[in-house]
Write a protein that holds these residues in place. Structure first.
Motif, PDB file in Angstrom:
ATOM      1  N   LEU A 219       0.837  -1.211   0.000  1.00  0.00           N
ATOM      2  CA  LEU A 219       0.000   0.000   0.000  1.00  0.00           C
ATOM      3  C   LEU A 219       0.865   1.252   0.000  1.00  0.00           C
ATOM      4  O   LEU A 219       0.633   2.164  -0.789  1.00  0.00           O
ATOM      5  CB  LEU A 219      -0.965   0.002   1.189  1.00  0.00           C
ATOM      6  CG  LEU A 219      -1.941   1.185   1.231  1.00  0.00           C
ATOM      7  CD1 LEU A 219      -2.828   1.216  -0.011  1.00  0.00           C
ATOM      8  CD2 LEU A 219      -2.802   1.115   2.486  1.00  0.00           C
ATOM      9  N   GLU A 220       1.865   1.276   0.842  1.00  0.00           N
ATOM     10  CA  GLU A 220       2.729   2.459   0.872  1.00  0.00           C
ATOM     11  C   GLU A 220       3.471   2.629  -0.451  1.00  0.00           C
ATOM     12  O   GLU A 220       3.606   3.745  -0.967  1.00  0.00           O
ATOM     13  CB  GLU A 220       3.725   2.405   2.031  1.00  0.00           C
ATOM     14  CG  GLU A 220       4.458   3.720   2.177  1.00  0.00           C
ATOM     15  CD  GLU A 220       5.148   3.904   3.507  1.00  0.00           C
ATOM     16  OE1 GLU A 220       5.784   4.954   3.666  1.00  0.00           O
ATOM     17  OE2 GLU A 220       5.055   3.023   4.380  1.00  0.00           O
ATOM     18  N   ARG A 221       3.911   1.535  -1.054  1.00  0.00           N
ATOM     19  CA  ARG A 221       4.589   1.619  -2.357  1.00  0.00           C
ATOM     20  C   ARG A 221       3.636   2.163  -3.426  1.00  0.00           C
ATOM     21  O   ARG A 221       4.032   2.960  -4.271  1.00  0.00           O
ATOM     22  CB  ARG A 221       5.146   0.265  -2.763  1.00  0.00           C
ATOM     23  CG  ARG A 221       6.430  -0.091  -2.023  1.00  0.00           C
ATOM     24  CD  ARG A 221       7.176  -1.252  -2.661  1.00  0.00           C
ATOM     25  NE  ARG A 221       6.514  -2.536  -2.488  1.00  0.00           N
ATOM     26  CZ  ARG A 221       6.630  -3.307  -1.421  1.00  0.00           C
ATOM     27  NH1 ARG A 221       7.393  -2.929  -0.413  1.00  0.00           N
ATOM     28  NH2 ARG A 221       6.004  -4.463  -1.354  1.00  0.00           N
ATOM     29  N   ALA A 222       2.378   1.752  -3.395  1.00  0.00           N
ATOM     30  CA  ALA A 222       1.395   2.229  -4.377  1.00  0.00           C
ATOM     31  C   ALA A 222       1.078   3.710  -4.173  1.00  0.00           C
ATOM     32  O   ALA A 222       0.742   4.414  -5.131  1.00  0.00           O
ATOM     33  CB  ALA A 222       0.117   1.399  -4.282  1.00  0.00           C
TER      34      ALA A 222
ATOM     35  N   ALA B 207      -6.330  -2.231  -2.600  1.00  0.00           N
ATOM     36  CA  ALA B 207      -6.401  -2.433  -1.148  1.00  0.00           C
ATOM     37  C   ALA B 207      -5.383  -3.455  -0.636  1.00  0.00           C
ATOM     38  O   ALA B 207      -5.190  -3.571   0.571  1.00  0.00           O
ATOM     39  CB  ALA B 207      -7.803  -2.854  -0.745  1.00  0.00           C
ATOM     40  N   PHE B 208      -4.770  -4.217  -1.519  1.00  0.00           N
ATOM     41  CA  PHE B 208      -3.744  -5.196  -1.169  1.00  0.00           C
ATOM     42  C   PHE B 208      -4.258  -6.158  -0.105  1.00  0.00           C
ATOM     43  O   PHE B 208      -5.199  -6.878  -0.353  1.00  0.00           O
ATOM     44  CB  PHE B 208      -2.425  -4.492  -0.818  1.00  0.00           C
ATOM     45  CG  PHE B 208      -1.928  -3.651  -1.963  1.00  0.00           C
ATOM     46  CD1 PHE B 208      -1.316  -4.247  -3.060  1.00  0.00           C
ATOM     47  CD2 PHE B 208      -2.129  -2.280  -1.984  1.00  0.00           C
ATOM     48  CE1 PHE B 208      -0.897  -3.484  -4.152  1.00  0.00           C
ATOM     49  CE2 PHE B 208      -1.718  -1.509  -3.067  1.00  0.00           C
ATOM     50  CZ  PHE B 208      -1.108  -2.126  -4.144  1.00  0.00           C
TER      51      PHE B 208
ATOM     52  N   ASN C  49     -10.964  -5.413   1.013  1.00  0.00           N
ATOM     53  CA  ASN C  49     -11.706  -4.517   0.122  1.00  0.00           C
ATOM     54  C   ASN C  49     -11.029  -4.482  -1.238  1.00  0.00           C
ATOM     55  O   ASN C  49      -9.889  -4.908  -1.384  1.00  0.00           O
ATOM     56  CB  ASN C  49     -11.748  -3.114   0.733  1.00  0.00           C
ATOM     57  CG  ASN C  49     -12.014  -3.140   2.222  1.00  0.00           C
ATOM     58  OD1 ASN C  49     -11.086  -3.084   3.006  1.00  0.00           O
ATOM     59  ND2 ASN C  49     -13.254  -3.291   2.612  1.00  0.00           N
ATOM     60  N   ARG C  50     -11.725  -3.930  -2.217  1.00  0.00           N
ATOM     61  CA  ARG C  50     -11.126  -3.807  -3.544  1.00  0.00           C
ATOM     62  C   ARG C  50     -10.147  -2.634  -3.619  1.00  0.00           C
ATOM     63  O   ARG C  50      -9.124  -2.709  -4.281  1.00  0.00           O
ATOM     64  CB  ARG C  50     -12.236  -3.639  -4.593  1.00  0.00           C
ATOM     65  CG  ARG C  50     -13.044  -4.920  -4.779  1.00  0.00           C
ATOM     66  CD  ARG C  50     -14.294  -4.741  -5.625  1.00  0.00           C
ATOM     67  NE  ARG C  50     -14.062  -4.051  -6.883  1.00  0.00           N
ATOM     68  CZ  ARG C  50     -15.045  -3.510  -7.614  1.00  0.00           C
ATOM     69  NH1 ARG C  50     -16.299  -3.600  -7.220  1.00  0.00           N
ATOM     70  NH2 ARG C  50     -14.775  -2.912  -8.740  1.00  0.00           N
ATOM     71  N   HIS C  51     -10.482  -1.531  -2.952  1.00  0.00           N
ATOM     72  CA  HIS C  51      -9.690  -0.309  -3.064  1.00  0.00           C
ATOM     73  C   HIS C  51      -9.631   0.439  -1.741  1.00  0.00           C
ATOM     74  O   HIS C  51     -10.434   0.192  -0.845  1.00  0.00           O
ATOM     75  CB  HIS C  51     -10.285   0.633  -4.123  1.00  0.00           C
ATOM     76  CG  HIS C  51     -10.231   0.091  -5.505  1.00  0.00           C
ATOM     77  ND1 HIS C  51      -9.091   0.113  -6.269  1.00  0.00           N
ATOM     78  CD2 HIS C  51     -11.176  -0.502  -6.264  1.00  0.00           C
ATOM     79  CE1 HIS C  51      -9.343  -0.442  -7.451  1.00  0.00           C
ATOM     80  NE2 HIS C  51     -10.605  -0.828  -7.464  1.00  0.00           N
ATOM     81  N   VAL C  52      -8.686   1.385  -1.693  1.00  0.00           N
ATOM     82  CA  VAL C  52      -8.596   2.364  -0.616  1.00  0.00           C
ATOM     83  C   VAL C  52      -8.602   3.741  -1.271  1.00  0.00           C
ATOM     84  O   VAL C  52      -7.870   3.969  -2.236  1.00  0.00           O
ATOM     85  CB  VAL C  52      -7.302   2.211   0.223  1.00  0.00           C
ATOM     86  CG1 VAL C  52      -7.212   3.302   1.297  1.00  0.00           C
ATOM     87  CG2 VAL C  52      -7.223   0.831   0.853  1.00  0.00           C
TER      88      VAL C  52
END
Length: 174
Positions: free
Chosen positions: A47-50, A67-68, A72-75
């Motif tokens: 998540l941090e890399r994205a 969302a890794f 969930n699908r996304h953040v």
């Protein structure tokens, strides 16, 4: 408005029946305390890399990632205003909710969970934050017909009750 609004106590990082959760992000979209820390820990280092190429963001802005490790699908990452510093606070806070809903709509996401943006370390008074959040969501949802459910996930029972009471009082004025 056909979308269902919910207010409940819970863990924003554990909402498996929701398409997208909203992160109370910092400008650099890095792991932090509170909501950002919980989501980053649960999602994992991906998540941090994205987030890196999307930073920095400004108060009121929203960006989306996968969302890794979250269920969930996304953040959607929103930078809320720091109360007493970023002005106009209410407008910037409303922008967070509006921009997050519009981003979810554009990505075909039917359900979204919000924390109480800016009400933690950023010092926004909870009652005022609840009023801005719920009013903005109610005003924005008619432009987001694909969103079926909006959940406010609050860390403690008192906050969940305050949000629920605010929602009920707003519903009575409609």
């Amino acid at each position: 408005m056909s979308a269902r609004l919910e207010c409940q106590q819970g863990d924003i990082a554990n909402q498996p029946d929701i398409d997208v959760v909203v992160n109370a992000a910092n400008a650099q979209l890095r792991t932090g305390g509170g909501v950002a820390g919980a989501l980053h820990r649960a999602a994992g280092p991906e998540l941090e890399r994205a987030c890196r190429p999307l930073a920095p963001i400004a108060p009121g802005q929203a960006v989306i990632t996968e969302a890794f490790g979250l269920p969930n699908r996304h953040v959607i990452h929103c930078l809320g205003p720091v109360y007493g510093h970023d002005r106009p606070e209410a407008e910037l806070l409303a922008d967070c909710y509006r921009n997050a809903l519009e981003l979810a709509e554009r990505h075909g996401l039917a359900s979204i969970a919000f924390p109480a943006l800016s009400a933690g370390a950023f010092g926004y008074p909870l009652a005022e934050a609840a009023r801005v959040a719920l009013t903005t969501v109610q005003e924005t949802l008619p432009r987001c017909p694909g969103i079926e459910r909006v959940r406010f996930v609050l860390f403690d029972a008192g906050s969940a009750t305050l949000f629920q009471d605010t929602l009920e009082s707003l519903d009575q004025t409609l």
